[in-house]
Design a protein around this motif. Sequence first.
Motif, mmCIF file in Angstrom:
data_model
loop_
_atom_site.group_PDB
_atom_site.id
_atom_site.type_symbol
_atom_site.label_atom_id
_atom_site.label_comp_id
_atom_site.label_asym_id
_atom_site.label_seq_id
_atom_site.Cartn_x
_atom_site.Cartn_y
_atom_site.Cartn_z
ATOM 1 N N UNK A 121 0.556 -1.387 -0.521
ATOM 2 C CA UNK A 121 -0.250 -0.141 0.305
ATOM 3 C C UNK A 121 0.540 1.545 -0.107
ATOM 4 N N UNK A 122 1.910 1.478 0.288
ATOM 5 C CA UNK A 122 2.860 2.575 0.755
ATOM 6 C C UNK A 122 3.975 2.126 -0.303
ATOM 7 N N UNK A 123 4.112 1.538 -0.637
ATOM 8 C CA UNK A 123 6.046 1.405 -0.830
ATOM 9 C C UNK A 123 5.384 1.932 -2.334
ATOM 10 N N UNK A 124 7.025 2.688 -2.772
ATOM 11 C CA UNK A 124 6.428 4.055 -4.303
ATOM 12 C C UNK A 124 6.450 4.946 -3.851
ATOM 13 N N UNK A 125 6.649 5.984 -3.031
ATOM 14 C CA UNK A 125 6.181 7.660 -2.570
ATOM 15 C C UNK A 125 5.960 7.499 -1.648
ATOM 16 N N UNK A 126 5.253 6.445 -0.575
ATOM 17 C CA UNK A 126 4.889 7.498 0.590
ATOM 18 C C UNK A 126 6.330 7.043 1.532
ATOM 19 N N UNK A 127 6.414 5.549 2.007
ATOM 20 C CA UNK A 127 7.161 5.122 2.979
ATOM 21 C C UNK A 127 8.986 5.684 2.487
ATOM 22 N N UNK A 128 9.602 5.626 1.847
ATOM 23 C CA UNK A 128 10.567 6.027 1.708
ATOM 24 C C UNK A 128 10.245 7.664 1.496
ATOM 25 N N UNK A 129 10.225 8.973 1.547
ATOM 26 C CA UNK A 129 10.139 9.893 1.870
ATOM 27 C C UNK A 129 10.540 10.537 3.998
#
Length: 213
Positions: A121-129
């Motif tokens: 749900x959160x990988x690819x632009x949310x968890x990383x930052x």
Amino acid sequence: MSKILILGAAAKIAQHAIAQFIAQKQDDLTLYLRNARLLQAQAGKHVRVIDGDVMDTRHLQQVAQGQDVVYANLAGDNIKEQSLSTVTALEAVGVRRLIWISTLGIYDEVPGAFGKWNHEMLDGGYLEPYSAAASVIASSKLDTTILRPAWLTDKGEVDYELTQKGEPFKGTEVSRKSVADLVVKLARDPKRHVYDSLGVNKPGTDGDKPSWY
């Protein structure tokens, strides 16, 4: 009275915390947000509302001067840049106490099927930052507490438990009102959970995903 600066004051968790601060009449609040008109009705003897963007480091530095506690409830794709600006401003004026809202999963600490679902749900632009921002906060010279709430609900309850960084995350959900309750407790006790990164969840909500999915 403590002087408390709230960044991102229009956020839902922040609104619960503000209501609790105001009801208890123990603090002077400064509400900082991009559109001050949204909260102008809350202004009063012990509440001032200021229009501003945390990316304006110089303005944030001016507003932070003399504050005892800063509680940041920020969001956005540029959350790392917001964290850098916040740290720079607070370190410049000697304000040490910072409570920072992040999210679960930034340390890959969510186990099992729920952890896998959370990544999907959160990988690819949310968890990383959010992970990068938490690293900025943790490596600063400030007295910080990072909060990592589970998936948020609007239930009118205060019911939560905590896990430390390095421990498996528990549960799948927690109410915004619960997170706000913790924020207020931390703001009132400047030595409580300093340098900790706390997972926040409602007990008994373990599962493969939050109940509404």
